[in-house]
Design an enzyme around this catalytic site. Structure first.
Site, short mmCIF file in Angstrom:
data_model
loop_
_atom_site.label_atom_id
_atom_site.label_comp_id
_atom_site.label_asym_id
_atom_site.label_seq_id
_atom_site.Cartn_x
_atom_site.Cartn_y
_atom_site.Cartn_z
N ASP A 173 0.83 -1.20 0.00
CA ASP A 173 0.00 0.00 0.00
C ASP A 173 0.87 1.26 0.00
O ASP A 173 1.90 1.31 0.68
CB ASP A 173 -0.87 -0.02 1.26
N GLU B 4 13.21 -15.88 -1.04
CA GLU B 4 13.35 -17.11 -0.24
C GLU B 4 12.10 -17.97 -0.35
O GLU B 4 12.15 -19.18 -0.21
CB GLU B 4 13.53 -16.77 1.24
#
Ligand code: GLC
Length: 534
Positions: A209, A251
């Site tokens: 956001d 990851e």
């Protein structure tokens, strides 16, 4: 729980169709008038049938809901109005079983004033380490009675609020959304942990956001019109934050989509460098009026700005902050501009709907990923909310000039004959639904070959089965004025007529899909689009 079923080599996000769920207004499972995660779980088969690849959930965390959940009090707790963490985990895994990935929304620019950090900062007082997590400052003027600077708000109104001990704190949005100090290592650490928390729970992506607002000029200087850099939009320091985030996402094979409102293409593209965000919303396209030249220009600019960084474009017609597409396209000015919003702007909904249908085929044929905001596939117009039912702070902060964003957040109609159109089994919805919305209900549209829902479903199915769509090259074809025509690979053509007269179709073997009927001469009427096989 297992991480998202993707690897860095899995490029699903480069051409995904991502459906935006505003949980408060999607479906109410427990009958309290507010949509919830149980409601979403119950309607997952609908999303699977629609054929979307992923769902972006606007914030579902613990929140006083002053700004619809964009005022987060705790990222590790689901707001009781929406359900529990267990519901969220079940929703994520049930969606995954249907082949739908989940994207959560993180709001790093600010937190709720009810967040533990802000409460501690208020209690601890001036000069405390707790206050350093935010932007607290003494005021200006003889007695500190003036705000520390003159920054304009993102929501009209003041950006500083004074607390009883005399200090002021910064909030680019409402006073209930204090801005975090991103120069503080604890702020960075906490958000990196929040990312891990949700990636561990199997989400495939994160929407960020207000992604260009986090870093502030360290001196918080006054705003000077036209002076670069802006003191709080797009500060260079921000990229370092996203590089650290990208390492975490990698990851888990997770992806980012940034809410980056920046008209400057070159500055925008910096967010999409290979070690930063994967994608960002295309607001220039969303704001573009229904005019052939302007749309073509925006499409060209979009592709040109993304090419050097190798990021895929995104295509967005609307979301929970802007006027719904069929209303916008039915207006004399069919572009979108927050500053121009007003009550009572006339809209020709039949015209807007025809254009929105054509725009759906245009958007879904362009290279990149596409966002579909809940209700867009039903052709919902912007609703009028009675003044005494408006909830959006944007309305109140504008002094009542701006109607606010509630008109695009009205609870969805699922069943024409049921109470609240099947939104929920009990209390009236948190925002009133218009009296004439039975015609938009899912159960009416599902079996209607002419409906918006059928158009979206068919288009999404073709997009899935035709390898020429999605990521990849596109080539403009010569056309009459006011007509957009382009070729994708595998002989796919898309033609959109934005001129005032019928247009001849280019030579083709087969018509795959049309947003409206061709005329008796086999020509494409205005405000109509087709997909062809050449
Ligand atoms: C974003 C959200 C909007 C929210 C604002 C503040 O623009 O999309 O709904 O009000 O940020 O968090």
């Amino acid at each position: 729980m297992a991480a998202a079923p993707s690897s860095p080599l899995d490029n699903w996000w480069r051409d995904a169709v991502i459906y935006q769920v505003y949980p408060r207004s999607f479906a109410d499972g427990d009958g309290d008038g507010t949509g919830d995660l149980a409601g979403v779980r119950a309607h997952l088969p609908y999303l699977a049938e629609l054929g979307v690849n992923a769902v972006w959930f606007t914030p579902w965390y613990l929140s006083p809901l002053v700004d619809g959940g964009y005022d987060v009090a705790d990222y590790r707790t689901i707001d009781p109005a929406f359900g529990t963490l267990d519901d969220a985990e079940k929703l994520i895994s049930e969606a995954a079983e249907l082949g739908i990935r989940a994207i959560v929304d993180i709001v790093p620019n600010h937190v709720s004033d009810q967040h533990a950090w802000f409460r501690a900062a208020l209690a601890a007082g001036p000069g405390s380490p707790e206050r350093e997590l935010f932007h607290f400052r003494p005021g200006r003027g003889e007695n500190g009675e003036l705000p520390p600077n003159d920054w304009p708000s993102q929501f009209s109104g003041a950006t500083w609020t004074r607390v009883p001990d005399g200090e002021w704190y910064l909030h680019l949005f409402t006073p209930e959304q204090p801005d975090l100090n991103w120069a503080h290592p604890a702020v960075r650490r906490e958000h990196e942990d929040v990312l891990r928390f949700w990636f561990e729970r199997g989400v495939a992506g994160v929407r960020i956001d207000s992604a260009a607002l986090l870093a502030k000029h360290p001196d918080l200087p006054d705003f000077e019109e036209g002076v670069d850099p802006h003191p709080y939009i797009d500060q260079d320091e921000i990229h370092d934050i996203y590089r650290a985030w990208r390492a975490i996402a990698d990851e888990y094979g997770g992806v980012f989509v940034g809410e980056v409102w920046l008209p400057d293409s070159e500055r925008f593209a910096r967010y999409l460098r290979p070690d930063e965000l994967h994608t960002a919303f295309n607001f220039n396209f969303l704001a573009c009026p229904w005019e052939a030249d302007r749309l073509r220009g925006t499409i060209d600019d979009t592709l040109a700005e993304h090419a050097p960084v190798g990021a895929p474009a995104t295509w967005v017609l609307c979301n929970h902050d802007v006027t719904r597409t069929v209303t916008r396209y039915g207006r004399a000015d069919s572009g979108f501009d927050f500053a121009a919003k007003a009550f009572g702007t006339p809209a020709d909904l039949a015209l807007g709907t025809r254009r929105a249908r054509a725009a759906a085929l245009l958007t879904l044929a362009l290279p990149g990923s596409v966002y579909v905001y809940q209700g867009e596939e039903l052709g919902l117009p912007e609703g009028d909310i009675p003044l005494d039912r408006i909830q959006d702070p944007m309305h109140f902060r504008s002094g009542g000039r701006d109607p606010g964003r509630d008109g695009c957040r009205i609870p969805l109609p699922w069943a024409a004959e049921e109470s609240h159109y099947g939104f929920g089994p009990g209390a009236a919805p948190w925002l009133p639904q218009p009296a004439d919305w039975a015609r938009y209900a899912v159960d009416r549209q599902r079996t209607d070959p002419e409906s918006m829902l059928t158009l979206y479903r068919t288009a999404l199915r073709l997009r899935r089965t035709e390898p020429g769509f999605g990521d990849g090259p596109m080539t403009w074809l010569p056309t009459e004025e006011g007509v957009l025509a382009f070729a994708r690979t595998d002989g796919l053509l898309c033609v959109v007529n934005l001129s005032g007269r019928p247009a001849a179709l280019p030579p083709h073997e087969r018509l795959l899909l049309a947003s409206g009927s061709l005329d008796a001469q086999g020509q494409l009427p205005s405000d109509t689009a087709v997909w062809l096989r050449a």
